[in-house]
Design a protein around this motif. Structure first.
Motif, PDB file in Angstrom:
ATOM      1  N   ASP A  34       0.820  -1.213   0.000  1.00 18.34           N
ATOM      2  CA  ASP A  34       0.000   0.000   0.000  1.00 18.34           C
ATOM      3  C   ASP A  34       0.849   1.257   0.000  1.00 18.34           C
ATOM      4  O   ASP A  34       0.366   2.346  -0.316  1.00 18.34           O
ATOM      5  N   SER A  38      -1.552   2.649  -3.091  1.00 18.54           N
ATOM      6  CA  SER A  38      -2.506   2.701  -1.982  1.00 18.54           C
ATOM      7  C   SER A  38      -3.900   2.248  -2.400  1.00 18.54           C
ATOM      8  O   SER A  38      -4.448   2.702  -3.410  1.00 18.54           O
ATOM      9  N   TRP A  40      -6.456   3.065  -0.913  1.00 18.05           N
ATOM     10  CA  TRP A  40      -7.350   4.195  -0.659  1.00 18.05           C
ATOM     11  C   TRP A  40      -7.566   5.069  -1.887  1.00 18.05           C
ATOM     12  O   TRP A  40      -8.457   5.918  -1.887  1.00 18.05           O
ATOM     13  N   ARG A  46     -12.642   2.908  -0.934  1.00 18.85           N
ATOM     14  CA  ARG A  46     -12.994   4.035  -0.064  1.00 18.85           C
ATOM     15  C   ARG A  46     -14.455   3.945   0.380  1.00 18.85           C
ATOM     16  O   ARG A  46     -14.786   4.182   1.534  1.00 18.85           O
ATOM     17  N   TRP A 106      -6.255   7.065  12.224  1.00 22.12           N
ATOM     18  CA  TRP A 106      -5.278   6.114  11.698  1.00 22.12           C
ATOM     19  C   TRP A 106      -4.426   5.560  12.836  1.00 22.12           C
ATOM     20  O   TRP A 106      -3.912   6.301  13.662  1.00 22.12           O
ATOM     21  N   LYS A 119       1.570   5.955   6.770  1.00 18.42           N
ATOM     22  CA  LYS A 119       0.174   5.961   6.346  1.00 18.42           C
ATOM     23  C   LYS A 119       0.117   5.998   4.825  1.00 18.42           C
ATOM     24  O   LYS A 119       0.753   6.851   4.205  1.00 18.42           O
ATOM     25  N   ALA A 123      -5.190   7.855   2.332  1.00 15.01           N
ATOM     26  CA  ALA A 123      -5.906   7.384   3.526  1.00 15.01           C
ATOM     27  C   ALA A 123      -6.096   8.558   4.485  1.00 15.01           C
ATOM     28  O   ALA A 123      -5.128   9.253   4.801  1.00 15.01           O
TER      29      ALA A 123
END
Length: 357
Positions: A34, A38, A40, A46, A106, A119, A123
């Motif tokens: 990720d 990612s 996200w 999402r 997070w 992260k 995200a």
């Protein structure tokens, strides 16, 4: 304005709403990959994550009612842990002590266990998830009070939940920045998410917003529409009377044309807040946001003046209780289309953000 999937669970809630049983089936586990690509960034991932976070808000209240909130039998944590988030604080209604929302953050410590040292891009650092109506004896009175408040006034500003959610979002934005914070809600919770997001947008703070089955019908909105139509008809009558009695004067349509040009200019110049709407046309609570003329088609184009991203279920539940449920939004069986047309109803709700009243 609740959910058959979360708003009114069966007696065996401890079995029915375990994440591994009813959660998303093909959810990919976060890992070090990720950091390169990612998950996200995928709109579907999402949407699934945001709907699971809202489900967690429902289950926090169910855990509280069944006294399982802090034990091993608690259901809610399993709905945010797979995404590497943790509960920062629940939002509590001072009227009845119920939990109506969850502020999630997070969890870097949990992420490290899967070799995620940073992260992933896109995200959010924090998410505020707000539940809808929960049809249980301990919550139904206050939930229906806010349902009726919205139906009668088309506004939730008088509710303690609106005040609480707005204060939490402001402090979270101050900590992380608006680009790192999201708000999501289902049904009544979507109405709260929309209105706190709009309140922030009026102050120039644009927040990512996900609205699942937001209520589209209210008495106040209907009366306002009738009043606007009556006002326009009166203006046309006065304008035509004035032009017939004074033919030598300027055109009566000039002020109206100038007003339309000014409105279009404002829409293009002002930074637009674009919430994400998730609609099932078989759900009569939210269906009026969608274009009833036909099926929406998939598009990746960006249109100027668009006021919402309207995702419409093309293949999904068609009975009302299931169509209004939250579970369809993380289900692999559902097919979504991103609507090309904008939602006229959403424009009416957000008009004050784009044009001078």
């Amino acid at each position: 304005m609740g959910s058959n999937a979360a708003g009114k669970p069966p007696a065996s809630a401890s079995v029915s709403w375990e994440f591994h049983t009813t959660g998303p089936r093909n959810l990919s586990s976060p890992g070090w990959r990720d950091l390169i690509r990612s998950s996200w960034r995928d709109p579907n991932y999402r949407r699934v994550a945001m709907s699971c976070f809202v489900q967690a808000a429902y289950l926090l209240e169910l855990d509280r009612q069944e006294s399982t909130g802090s034990g091993e039998n608690a259901l809610a944590p399993s709905w945010w842990k797979p995404f590497k988030y943790k509960l920062l604080r629940p939002l509590i209604d001072s009227r009845d002590g119920s939990i109506y929302g969850a502020l999630l953050e997070w969890d870097q410590l949990s992420a490290l266990s899967d070799l995620i040292v940073l992260k992933p891009q896109a995200a959010p650092k924090a998410v505020l998830a707000i539940r809808g109506t929960l049809l249980r004896p301990q919550t139904v009175a206050r939930d229906l009070e806010d349902d009726l408040r919205f139906f009668a006034r088309d506004s939730l500003r008088g509710s303690v939940r609106f005040t609480g959610a707005l204060e939490v979002l402001k402090s979270t934005i101050h900590k992380h920045g608006s680009s790192n914070v999201c708000v999501a809600g289902h049904s009544l919770g979507a109405a709260f998410a929309l209105q706190v997001g709009k309140a922030l947008a009026k102050d120039g703070t644009f927040l990512e917003c996900h609205l699942f089955n937001p209520p589209s019908v209210s008495l106040a909105m209907g009366l306002r529409k009738i009043q606007e139509k009556a006002g326009k008809a009166l203006k046309r009558y006065i304008s035509s009377s004035s032009s017939s009695s004074n033919a030598s004067g300027g055109s009566a349509e000039e002020p109206q044309v100038a007003s339309q040009i000014g409105e279009e200019k404002l829409i293009k110049e002002v930074k637009t807040w674009v919430p994400n709407l998730y609609i099932n046309s078989c759900d009569y609570i939210c269906c009026f946001y969608a274009d009833r003329s036909g099926v929406a088609t998939v598009t990746t184009e960006k249109h100027s003046g668009v006021h919402s991203k309207l995702y419409v279920i093309a293949k999904g539940p068609n009975k009302f209780l299931e169509a209004h449920g939250l579970q369809q939004w993380w289900s692999d069986d559902s097919e979504l289309h991103l609507a090309v047309q904008d939602s006229k109803l959403m424009y009416r709700r957000l008009k004050s953000l784009y044009v001078q009243q």
